[in-house]
Design a protein around this motif. Structure first.
Motif, PDB file in Angstrom:
ATOM      1  N   GLY A  49       0.792  -1.219   0.000  1.00  0.00           N
ATOM      2  CA  GLY A  49       0.000   0.000   0.000  1.00  0.00           C
ATOM      3  C   GLY A  49       0.824   1.269   0.000  1.00  0.00           C
ATOM      4  O   GLY A  49       0.290   2.366  -0.238  1.00  0.00           O
ATOM      5  N   ARG A  50       2.122   1.154   0.253  1.00  0.00           N
ATOM      6  CA  ARG A  50       3.003   2.326   0.255  1.00  0.00           C
ATOM      7  C   ARG A  50       4.033   2.282  -0.879  1.00  0.00           C
ATOM      8  O   ARG A  50       4.406   3.332  -1.399  1.00  0.00           O
ATOM      9  N   PHE A  51       4.489   1.086  -1.224  1.00  0.00           N
ATOM     10  CA  PHE A  51       5.507   0.919  -2.267  1.00  0.00           C
ATOM     11  C   PHE A  51       4.872   0.323  -3.518  1.00  0.00           C
ATOM     12  O   PHE A  51       3.971  -0.514  -3.432  1.00  0.00           O
ATOM     13  N   THR A  52       5.374   0.744  -4.666  1.00  0.00           N
ATOM     14  CA  THR A  52       4.924   0.199  -5.942  1.00  0.00           C
ATOM     15  C   THR A  52       6.122  -0.087  -6.828  1.00  0.00           C
ATOM     16  O   THR A  52       6.958   0.797  -7.044  1.00  0.00           O
ATOM     17  N   ILE A  53       6.200  -1.310  -7.323  1.00  0.00           N
ATOM     18  CA  ILE A  53       7.256  -1.675  -8.257  1.00  0.00           C
ATOM     19  C   ILE A  53       6.670  -1.657  -9.665  1.00  0.00           C
ATOM     20  O   ILE A  53       5.540  -2.088  -9.885  1.00  0.00           O
ATOM     21  N   PHE A  54       7.438  -1.136 -10.599  1.00  0.00           N
ATOM     22  CA  PHE A  54       7.024  -1.200 -11.986  1.00  0.00           C
ATOM     23  C   PHE A  54       8.268  -1.163 -12.864  1.00  0.00           C
ATOM     24  O   PHE A  54       9.364  -0.858 -12.378  1.00  0.00           O
ATOM     25  N   LYS A  55       8.104  -1.507 -14.121  1.00  0.00           N
ATOM     26  CA  LYS A  55       9.253  -1.547 -15.018  1.00  0.00           C
ATOM     27  C   LYS A  55       8.877  -1.065 -16.399  1.00  0.00           C
ATOM     28  O   LYS A  55       7.713  -1.136 -16.793  1.00  0.00           O
ATOM     29  N   ASP A  56       9.861  -0.553 -17.086  1.00  0.00           N
ATOM     30  CA  ASP A  56       9.711  -0.094 -18.460  1.00  0.00           C
ATOM     31  C   ASP A  56      10.636  -0.964 -19.301  1.00  0.00           C
ATOM     32  O   ASP A  56      11.853  -0.735 -19.340  1.00  0.00           O
ATOM     33  N   ASN A  57      10.071  -1.963 -19.927  1.00  0.00           N
ATOM     34  CA  ASN A  57      10.893  -2.905 -20.682  1.00  0.00           C
ATOM     35  C   ASN A  57      11.609  -2.227 -21.852  1.00  0.00           C
ATOM     36  O   ASN A  57      12.729  -2.613 -22.204  1.00  0.00           O
ATOM     37  N   ALA A  58      11.001  -1.212 -22.424  1.00  0.00           N
ATOM     38  CA  ALA A  58      11.619  -0.520 -23.551  1.00  0.00           C
ATOM     39  C   ALA A  58      12.902   0.198 -23.123  1.00  0.00           C
ATOM     40  O   ALA A  58      13.820   0.366 -23.929  1.00  0.00           O
ATOM     41  N   LYS A  59      12.952   0.611 -21.858  1.00  0.00           N
ATOM     42  CA  LYS A  59      14.126   1.315 -21.334  1.00  0.00           C
ATOM     43  C   LYS A  59      15.018   0.406 -20.496  1.00  0.00           C
ATOM     44  O   LYS A  59      16.017   0.871 -19.944  1.00  0.00           O
ATOM     45  N   ASN A  60      14.655  -0.868 -20.386  1.00  0.00           N
ATOM     46  CA  ASN A  60      15.417  -1.815 -19.544  1.00  0.00           C
ATOM     47  C   ASN A  60      15.604  -1.261 -18.138  1.00  0.00           C
ATOM     48  O   ASN A  60      16.682  -1.371 -17.545  1.00  0.00           O
ATOM     49  N   THR A  61      14.544  -0.660 -17.591  1.00  0.00           N
ATOM     50  CA  THR A  61      14.641   0.001 -16.301  1.00  0.00           C
ATOM     51  C   THR A  61      13.493  -0.415 -15.393  1.00  0.00           C
ATOM     52  O   THR A  61      12.351  -0.523 -15.848  1.00  0.00           O
ATOM     53  N   MET A  62      13.802  -0.635 -14.133  1.00  0.00           N
ATOM     54  CA  MET A  62      12.806  -0.941 -13.117  1.00  0.00           C
ATOM     55  C   MET A  62      12.776   0.204 -12.116  1.00  0.00           C
ATOM     56  O   MET A  62      13.762   0.939 -11.964  1.00  0.00           O
ATOM     57  N   TYR A  63      11.645   0.343 -11.441  1.00  0.00           N
ATOM     58  CA  TYR A  63      11.453   1.457 -10.516  1.00  0.00           C
ATOM     59  C   TYR A  63      10.824   0.962  -9.222  1.00  0.00           C
ATOM     60  O   TYR A  63      10.151  -0.062  -9.193  1.00  0.00           O
ATOM     61  N   LEU A  64      11.039   1.728  -8.171  1.00  0.00           N
ATOM     62  CA  LEU A  64      10.354   1.485  -6.906  1.00  0.00           C
ATOM     63  C   LEU A  64       9.858   2.829  -6.409  1.00  0.00           C
ATOM     64  O   LEU A  64      10.649   3.668  -5.981  1.00  0.00           O
ATOM     65  N   GLN A  65       8.552   3.021  -6.490  1.00  0.00           N
ATOM     66  CA  GLN A  65       7.922   4.220  -5.973  1.00  0.00           C
ATOM     67  C   GLN A  65       7.607   3.992  -4.497  1.00  0.00           C
ATOM     68  O   GLN A  65       6.904   3.032  -4.157  1.00  0.00           O
ATOM     69  N   MET A  66       8.135   4.859  -3.632  1.00  0.00           N
ATOM     70  CA  MET A  66       7.960   4.707  -2.192  1.00  0.00           C
ATOM     71  C   MET A  66       7.247   5.936  -1.637  1.00  0.00           C
ATOM     72  O   MET A  66       7.758   7.050  -1.762  1.00  0.00           O
TER      73      MET A  66
END
Length: 110
Positions: free
Chosen positions: A62-79
């Motif tokens: 409920g506080r953190f969200t993981i997502f990725k952009d395969n086109a950019k070969n990049t993953m993210y962690l929104q906190m």
């Protein structure tokens, strides 16, 4: 070996937000973020499979969200709504390649 480079860490106040990024040198598939606080074991904070299924422990759900952009070969962690207990070194990992980032410090001050 696939290289992973993290960015976006730093110092934030309680209740604040940060977004971590992890850029890979090749295509990414199943990825995850872990963290390790001083004197504690490394723990999983978020994971996402190649098909997009996510997994979070109760401590960050409920506080953190993981997502990725395969086109950019990049993953993210929104906190969001960060707490002092979120203070740790955060690591990204790509499970298909077995690669880990170098780690990035996140400090939540009260």
């Amino acid at each position: 070996q696939v290289q992973l480079v993290e960015s976006g860490g730093g110092l934030v106040e309680v209740g604040g937000s940060l977004t971590l990024s992890c850029a890979a040198s090749a295509s990414i598939f199943s990825v995850a973020w872990y963290r390790q606080a001083p004197g504690k074991q490394r723990e999983l904070v978020a994971a996402i499979t190649g098909s997009g299924s996510t997994n979070y422990p109760d401590s960050v759900k409920g506080r953190f969200t993981i997502f990725k952009d395969n086109a950019k070969n990049t993953m993210y962690l929104q906190m969001n709504n960060l707490k002092p207990e979120d203070t740790a070194v955060y690591y990204c990992t790509e499970r298909h390649w077995g690669s880990w980032g170098q780690g990035i410090q996140v400090t939540v001050s009260s």
